[in-house]
Design a protein around this motif. Structure first.
Motif, PDB file in Angstrom:
ATOM      1  N   ASN A  59       0.826  -1.207   0.000  1.00  0.00           N
ATOM      2  CA  ASN A  59       0.000   0.000   0.000  1.00  0.00           C
ATOM      3  C   ASN A  59       0.862   1.260   0.000  1.00  0.00           C
ATOM      4  O   ASN A  59       1.860   1.338   0.726  1.00  0.00           O
ATOM      5  CB  ASN A  59      -0.909   0.043   1.231  1.00  0.00           C
ATOM      6  N   CYS A  60       0.435   2.249  -0.762  1.00  0.00           N
ATOM      7  CA  CYS A  60       1.059   3.578  -0.697  1.00  0.00           C
ATOM      8  C   CYS A  60       0.437   4.412   0.416  1.00  0.00           C
ATOM      9  O   CYS A  60       1.053   5.362   0.905  1.00  0.00           O
ATOM     10  CB  CYS A  60       0.928   4.304  -2.028  1.00  0.00           C
ATOM     11  N   TYR A  61      -0.793   4.068   0.801  1.00  0.00           N
ATOM     12  CA  TYR A  61      -1.537   4.802   1.828  1.00  0.00           C
ATOM     13  C   TYR A  61      -2.403   3.785   2.558  1.00  0.00           C
ATOM     14  O   TYR A  61      -3.131   3.023   1.923  1.00  0.00           O
ATOM     15  CB  TYR A  61      -2.383   5.886   1.167  1.00  0.00           C
ATOM     16  N   THR A  62      -2.322   3.750   3.865  1.00  0.00           N
ATOM     17  CA  THR A  62      -3.087   2.797   4.663  1.00  0.00           C
ATOM     18  C   THR A  62      -3.768   3.528   5.811  1.00  0.00           C
ATOM     19  O   THR A  62      -3.136   4.315   6.513  1.00  0.00           O
ATOM     20  CB  THR A  62      -2.179   1.708   5.242  1.00  0.00           C
ATOM     21  N   GLY A  63      -5.067   3.257   6.008  1.00  0.00           N
ATOM     22  CA  GLY A  63      -5.805   3.946   7.066  1.00  0.00           C
ATOM     23  C   GLY A  63      -5.875   5.424   6.765  1.00  0.00           C
ATOM     24  O   GLY A  63      -6.524   5.851   5.820  1.00  0.00           O
ATOM     25  N   THR A  78       5.557   6.411   4.295  1.00  0.00           N
ATOM     26  CA  THR A  78       6.607   7.418   4.159  1.00  0.00           C
ATOM     27  C   THR A  78       7.895   6.862   3.561  1.00  0.00           C
ATOM     28  O   THR A  78       8.752   7.629   3.120  1.00  0.00           O
ATOM     29  CB  THR A  78       6.910   8.061   5.528  1.00  0.00           C
ATOM     30  N   THR A  79       8.040   5.567   3.539  1.00  0.00           N
ATOM     31  CA  THR A  79       9.194   4.975   2.866  1.00  0.00           C
ATOM     32  C   THR A  79       9.091   5.182   1.359  1.00  0.00           C
ATOM     33  O   THR A  79      10.086   5.479   0.678  1.00  0.00           O
ATOM     34  CB  THR A  79       9.284   3.469   3.179  1.00  0.00           C
ATOM     35  N   GLU A 112       7.637  11.915  -6.615  1.00  0.00           N
ATOM     36  CA  GLU A 112       8.092  10.533  -6.703  1.00  0.00           C
ATOM     37  C   GLU A 112       7.010   9.567  -6.213  1.00  0.00           C
ATOM     38  O   GLU A 112       6.858   8.466  -6.745  1.00  0.00           O
ATOM     39  CB  GLU A 112       9.375  10.342  -5.895  1.00  0.00           C
ATOM     40  N   CYS A 113       6.262   9.988  -5.202  1.00  0.00           N
ATOM     41  CA  CYS A 113       5.166   9.164  -4.694  1.00  0.00           C
ATOM     42  C   CYS A 113       4.158   8.878  -5.804  1.00  0.00           C
ATOM     43  O   CYS A 113       3.716   7.747  -5.987  1.00  0.00           O
ATOM     44  CB  CYS A 113       4.493   9.861  -3.520  1.00  0.00           C
ATOM     45  N   GLU A 160       0.679  15.115  -8.549  1.00  0.00           N
ATOM     46  CA  GLU A 160       1.585  14.874  -7.434  1.00  0.00           C
ATOM     47  C   GLU A 160       0.792  14.411  -6.214  1.00  0.00           C
ATOM     48  O   GLU A 160      -0.388  14.743  -6.065  1.00  0.00           O
ATOM     49  CB  GLU A 160       2.361  16.150  -7.069  1.00  0.00           C
ATOM     50  N   ALA A 161       1.479  13.662  -5.352  1.00  0.00           N
ATOM     51  CA  ALA A 161       0.856  13.266  -4.098  1.00  0.00           C
ATOM     52  C   ALA A 161       0.720  14.477  -3.182  1.00  0.00           C
ATOM     53  O   ALA A 161       1.358  15.511  -3.388  1.00  0.00           O
ATOM     54  CB  ALA A 161       1.682  12.182  -3.421  1.00  0.00           C
ATOM     55  N   ASN A 162      -0.122  14.339  -2.189  1.00  0.00           N
ATOM     56  CA  ASN A 162      -0.340  15.370  -1.174  1.00  0.00           C
ATOM     57  C   ASN A 162       0.216  14.876   0.163  1.00  0.00           C
ATOM     58  O   ASN A 162      -0.319  15.150   1.228  1.00  0.00           O
ATOM     59  CB  ASN A 162      -1.843  15.656  -1.063  1.00  0.00           C
TER      60      ASN A 162
END
Length: 460
Positions: A68-72, A77-78, A85-86, A205-207
Motif C-alpha cells: 500500500n502507498c496509503y493505509t488507514g 513514508t518509505t 516521486e510518490c 503529485e501526491a499530497n
C-alpha cells in the motif's frame, strides 16, 4: 449555508487515494447509465453513458506489487518521501463497483449504498458521468434545464445524497499533469468550492508531505495542498432537508480547477481564499417554510421526486449572463413550484436564487458575504459556461455531522433566529460513527437524468 468540507471515508485496508498510475490487478469497467438530451422536438437517449468511481476511493499500491502507498489515514513514508516521486511510484486499481462499493446501475437508474461490507468495509462513494471511457461528460448549463428523479426515502439525518456540478477538467487533469496517467477513466482531478485538502493526489503529485491524519476519521487526513474550483450544488439532501446552492470561485479559467495552499484554500480565514465556501443556498426549511419538504410534506420525501433546475440568462442564450437559478418539483403527476422565503419582516418573499435574493438572505441572516465577494451569479455563470462535470455521491460528515443541512446550525445559535433552523434533526444527530452503525443500509437512487432547453425535460 456553512457547508462542511468533504472528508470522505473509504476502504479500511484498500485505502482511499488519488493515485496517478494504473494497476493491473482489477480491470476497470464503468457501469452503464443512460440519460437524455431534450429539445422542443423531444428527448434523445444517450445509451453510451457510464459512471466512473472517484480516485479517492480506490486502492493505491506500489507498481508491480501489493504494498500500500496509503493505509488507514497515513502515507507510506518509505515510498512517499517526495510528492512527485510518490505519484510516480504508486498506481490506482480498477474498481469492483457492486461488491466493494455498493454502486449499481440499471438502465437510467444509479443506486449508491452507504455501507458495503465484504472483505473490507466501504463507507459512501462518489462517481462521475462519463462521455467516453476516458473523458467526463461536460455540461454547459447556461440557458438550460437539468432534471432528474431521486429517491431519498432511505436517507436519515446525518447523510447526504448529493448531485452537483464542479468545474473539473474533462480528461481528469491528464493534459496538464504529466505524472497523471490514470485520468478521468480512474476518477482523477476532483475539485470543489471547499478547496478540499483531503485529496491524496493533486495536479499529478501526491499530497503526502505535511499530511496530518484526521483525529476522528480512520481513513482520512489533510495535506498541505487543496484543490479548488466552482461548484453548483443542484441537490444536497436527505429525507429531512434539501438545499441547492451556487458556489463561485475566482480560480484560473473563470473558476476552473486550481491547486491551492495556505490562505488560498481558505485557511485560516474561511473567507479569504479562492472560492466561496458557503454559497448562496435555498433550503426551504431555512427560508421559513417548514412544511414544504420532508416525509409526508408538500414535496414528499417518502416517494420518488422529480427535481428540475433552470439556469436563466439575461438574453435567453447560452452566451448571456446568469441572472436566476430556478427550482421546480414534480411529484404524483403534479408540478410543484418552489417554496418562497417567508420572513416578511426581513426581506420580500422570493422563490429562486438571484443576486437580490442572495443579498437579502445574507443580510437578513447575518451571514458572510463571500458569495458576493467572489462575483455572485455573474462569476458562477462564467464558470458554468466553461463546462462542468456531473457528480453523484452519498456521504456522511466528519466535520459538522451534516447539521448545516438538516438541523440547527451553528448549534449554539438561537433556533428562533432566522437562518439558524435548517431541518428537524437533533443537534446531537449525524455523528458518522452513529450513522454508520445505525443506518448501514441507507441508500440514494438517482434516475431519469435529462438535460436540455428550458421547459423540455419535464411534464405534469
Amino acid at each position: 449555508m456553512l457547508r462542511a468540507t468533504y472528508i470522505l471515508s473509504s476502504l479500511a485496508v484498500l485505502s482511499a487515494v488519488r493515485g496517478q498510475g494504473v494497476g493491473t490487478y482489477q480491470t476497470e469497467t464503468h457501469p452503464k447509465l443512460s440519460w437524455q438530451t431534450c429539445t422542443r422536438s423531444g428527448c434523445t437517449t444517450n445509451s453510451a453513458g457510464t459512471v466512473a468511481l472517484d480516485a479517492n476511493w480506490r486502492w493505491t499500491h506500489v507498481t508491480g506489487n501489493y504494498t500500500n502507498c496509503y493505509t488507514g489515514n497515513t502515507w507510506n513514508t518509505t515510498i512517499c518521501k517526495d510528492n512527485a516521486e510518490c505519484a510516480k511510484n504508486c498506481v490506482l486499481e480498477g474498481a469492483n463497483y457492486q461488491s466493494t462499493y455498493g454502486i449499481t446501475t440499471s438502465g437510467n437508474a444509479l443506486t449508491l449504498k452507504f455501507v458495503t461490507k465484504g472483505e473490507n468495509t466501504n463507507i459512501g462513494s462518489r462517481v462521475y458521468l462519463m462521455a467516453s471511457d476516458s473523458r467526463y461528460q461536460m455540461f454547459n448549463l447556461m440557458n438550460k434545464e437539468f432534471t432528474f428523479d431521486v429517491d431519498v426515502s432511505q436517507l436519515p439525518c446525518g447523510l447526504n445524497g448529493a448531485l452537483y456540478f464542479v468545474q473539473m477538467d474533462a480528461d481528469g487533469g491528464m493534459a496538464k499533469s504529466s505524472n497523471n496517467k490514470a485520468g478521468a477513466k480512474y476518477g482523477t482531478g476532483y475539485c470543489d468550492s471547499q478547496c478540499p485538502r483531503d485529496i491524496k493526489y493533486i495536479d499529478g503529485e501526491a499530497n503526502a508531505v505535511g499530511w496530518t491524519a484526521s483525529p476522528n476519521d480512520t481513513n482520512a487526513g489533510l495535506g498541505n495542498y487543496g484543490t479548488c474550483c466552482s461548484e453548483m450544488d443542484i441537490w444536497e439532501a436527505n429525507s429531512i432537508s434539501t438545499a441547492y446552492t451556487p458556489h463561485p470561485c475566482k480560480t484560473q479559467n473563470s473558476g476552473g480547477q486550481q491547486r491551492c495552499t495556505g490562505q488560498q484554500c481558505n485557511v485560516p480565514d474561511r473567507y479569504g481564499g479562492l472560492c466561496d465556501p458557503d454559497g448562496c443556498d435555498f433550503n426551504s426549511f431555512r427560508m421559513g417554510e417548514k412544511n414544504f419538504y420532508g416525509p409526508g410534506k408538500t414535496v414528499n420525501s417518502n416517494k420518488k421526486i422529480t427535481v428540475v433546475t433552470q439556469f436563466l440568462t439575461n438574453n435567453n442564450s447560452t452566451s448571456g449572463t446568469l441572472t436566476e437559478i430556478r427550482r421546480i418539483y414534480v411529484q404524483d403527476g403534479k408540478v410543484i413550484p418552489n417554496s418562497k422565503s417567508n420572513f416578511p419582516n426581513l426581506f420580500p418573499a422570493q422563490d429562486s436564487i438571484t443576486d437580490k435574493f442572495c443579498d437579502d438572505a445574507k443580510k437578513g441572516f447575518g451571514d458572510a458575504t463571500s458569495f458576493q465577494k467572489n462575483g455572485g451569479l455573474q462569476q458562477m455563470g462564467a464558470g458554468l459556461a466553461k463546462g462542468h462535470v456531473l457528480v453523484l455521491s452519498i456521504w456522511d460528515d466528519h466535520t459538522a455531522n451534516m447539521l448545516w443541512l438538516d438541523s440547527n446550525y451553528p448549534t449554539d445559535g438561537d433556533a428562533s433566529k432566522p437562518g439558524i433552523a435548517r431541518g428537524t434533526c437533533s443537534t446531537s444527530s449525524g455523528a458518522p460513527k452513529d450513522v454508520e452503525a445505525n443506518s448501514p443500509n441507507a441508500q440514494v437512487i438517482f434516475s431519469n437524468i435529462k438535460f436540455g432547453d428550458i421547459g423540455t425535460t419535464y411534464s405534469a
